[in-house]
Design an enzyme around this catalytic site. Structure first.
Site, short mmCIF file in Angstrom:
data_model
loop_
_atom_site.label_atom_id
_atom_site.label_comp_id
_atom_site.label_asym_id
_atom_site.label_seq_id
_atom_site.Cartn_x
_atom_site.Cartn_y
_atom_site.Cartn_z
N TYR A 95 3.29 -7.71 -3.08
CA TYR A 95 2.67 -7.45 -4.39
C TYR A 95 3.17 -8.48 -5.38
CZ TYR A 95 1.27 -4.96 -8.67
OH TYR A 95 0.72 -4.61 -9.87
N ASP A 141 8.61 -14.72 -4.98
CA ASP A 141 8.47 -13.66 -5.96
C ASP A 141 9.68 -12.74 -5.81
OD1 ASP A 141 7.95 -11.48 -7.52
OD2 ASP A 141 5.85 -11.30 -6.95
N LYS A 182 11.88 -7.10 -13.61
CA LYS A 182 12.66 -5.88 -13.42
C LYS A 182 14.12 -6.01 -13.89
CE LYS A 182 9.19 -3.86 -10.53
NZ LYS A 182 8.29 -4.52 -9.61
C1 LIG Z 1 6.86 -5.11 -9.87
C2 LIG Z 1 6.46 -6.37 -9.22
C3 LIG Z 1 5.58 -7.28 -9.82
C4 LIG Z 1 4.83 -6.96 -11.07
O1 LIG Z 1 5.66 -6.77 -12.16
P1 LIG Z 1 5.12 -5.96 -13.44
O2 LIG Z 1 6.21 -6.09 -14.43
O3 LIG Z 1 4.86 -4.55 -12.97
O4 LIG Z 1 3.86 -6.62 -13.88
C5 LIG Z 1 5.39 -8.51 -9.22
N1 LIG Z 1 6.00 -8.82 -8.07
C6 LIG Z 1 6.83 -7.97 -7.44
C7 LIG Z 1 7.50 -8.39 -6.18
C8 LIG Z 1 7.07 -6.71 -7.98
O5 LIG Z 1 7.85 -5.84 -7.33
#
Ligand SMILES: *Cc1c(COP(=O)(O)O)cnc(C)c1O
Length: 421
Positions: free
Chosen positions: A143, A231, A259
């Site tokens: 994601y 990511d 995060k």
């Molecule tokens: C949570 C997440 C995102 C998106 O971040 P948001 O702050 O919710 O837009 C992107 N990449 C990874 C791996 C994530 O866990």
């Protein structure tokens, strides 16, 4: 009596689609209806009815120190007194960028944004602008936020040109997004701008990179002249100060962070090689911007968190995750469940599967057993809050003590017996 969860959810559904501002919070994939949080501290959250839950969601990993750490709250309070947003540069933006670049080897430049979605979207844009190529490769089950170009779905198992994974995403928006299975090094053509990957996949449950996968991606990108994007929105500043790049010894060209580095406020970042990042406006031709980017409260929170983390934090966190994983695997197996509890440093998840989970196809087969949803409900009944989806990982924080971990294992043991009965 104050308002109840049920009353709030009913009102929420009148004015907010599905009653929530992010779909996973709705409990759709596990059944039941959500608790509404009134406050949180350390390992715990309290709902509006005053019920306390031992919390393994921890804002989906944003709260590595546990909720409402006094030093973080104090930093936010102090910052708020000086104003909440200026639309002009501030010292803390420089300090946070320096703090990130000092900890992540090879990350020479970062730009702060307000969400992981923005980080992923912007990293892809700068990669495309820098390389002059359009195509990107993503991995099924990873994601990267909800920007159009990254909301592509693959077919099962084989490399597929992406189809929109959501209504409202035009086929054209994902026409240059290729979706391939995780843990297999794909063929990378010389039309590929970038490969974006979660170096430890943590949005299909926890799926570790197999030996050679990340190294293979690095080599294949180099051979094709494509950029490699890690990511690390979940793994950054959680698996260690240097993130997955340091853990696995594979250095990407660009990173996405989020995060943990916002300390529970809206803050994320993308960064990496100076020559690539200098393609961004105002230096280069790639446009990217944000009214609230580098927000004074968010940078204060992020700096406070980074200030409290050192190598021993991650050792400690990994130790707690390992004992939780070991305990869960043992008591679930005792209750005769075919279960996998993979753990990678501080991260773990529970798959009801008789074989290790290597990719999204395996993860969705495990989710389809429906057992996770039962476990979730039985745990919530005992005031232990796991993630309300079989595709999410558990986030023990530094506030989860050995006692709380041991108690969690006991509660899971009882829940497992109850499901069996
Ligand atoms: C949570 C997440 C995102 C998106 O971040 P948001 O702050 O919710 O837009 C992107 N990449 C990874 C791996 C994530 O866990």
């Amino acid at each position: 009596m104050g308002i109840s969860n049920q009353q709030l959810f009913k009102r929420a559904q009148e004015v907010i689609p599905g009653g929530v501002n992010s779909p996973v919070r709705s409990f759709r994939s596990v059944g039941g209806s959500p608790y509404f949080v009134a406050r949180a501290e350390g390992a715990y959250v309290w709902d509006v009815e005053g019920r306390r839950y031992l919390d393994y969601v921890q804002s989906w990993g944003a709260s590595i120190l546990g909720h409402a750490h006094p030093k973080v709250i104090e930093a936010i309070r102090a910052a708020a007194g000086d104003g909440t947003s200026y639309g002009a540069p501030t010292e803390r933006e420089v300090l946070l960028a320096e703090a990130i670049c000092a900890r992540v080897e090879g990350c020479e430049n970062v730009r702060l944004v307000s969400s992981g979605t923005e980080a992923g979207m912007s990293a892809v844009r700068v990669a495309r602008g820098f390389t002059g190529r359009d195509r990107i490769l993503i991995f099924e089950g990873c994601y990267h936020g909800h920007s159009d170009g990254l909301l592509a779905a693959g077919g099962s198992g084989v490399a597929t040109l992406g189809l929109p994974a959501s209504a409202g995403v035009p086929p054209g928006a994902v026409a240059e997004t290729v979706v391939v299975p995780y843990n297999v090094v794909p063929e990378i053509g010389d039309d590929v701008a970038a490969v974006i990957v979660e170096p430890i996949a943590a949005n299909m449950g926890l799926v570790a990179p197999e030996r050679g996968f990340l190294e293979g991606l690095r080599a294949a990108c180099d051979a094709a002249g494509a950029l490699l994007i890690f990511d690390e929105v979940i793994t950054g500043f959680r698996v260690g100060l240097g993130g997955c790049a340091a853990v696995f010894g594979v250095r990407p060209d660009l990173w996405c962070f989020g995060k943990v580095i916002g300390g529970g406020l809206p803050l994320a970042a993308f960064g990496g090689r100076r020559d690539v990042m200098e393609a961004l406006a105002p230096l280069g031709p790639v446009y990217q911007a944000g009214t609230l980017s580098g927000n004074p409260l968010a940078t204060a929170a992020g700096l406070a968190v980074l200030d409290l983390l050192d190598d021993s934090s991650f050792t400690e966190l990994a130790h707690r995750a390992a004992s939780l994983a070991e305990g869960l695997a043992a008591v679930l197996a005792d209750a005769d469940f075919a279960v996998q509890v993979p753990v990678q440093g501080p991260l773990l998840s529970v798959f009801f599967s008789d074989a290790p989970v290597r990719n999204y196809a395996d993860a969705s087969a495990a989710a389809a057993t429906g057992t996770y949803a039962k476990l979730f409900a039985a745990l919530l009944d005992q005031n232990v809050a796991f993630a309300p989806s079989p595709y999410e990982v558990l986030f023990p924080s530094l506030a989860h003590t050995d006692d709380e971990i041991a108690r969690t294992v006991d509660v899971v043991a009882a829940a497992a017996r109850a499901i069996r009965a």
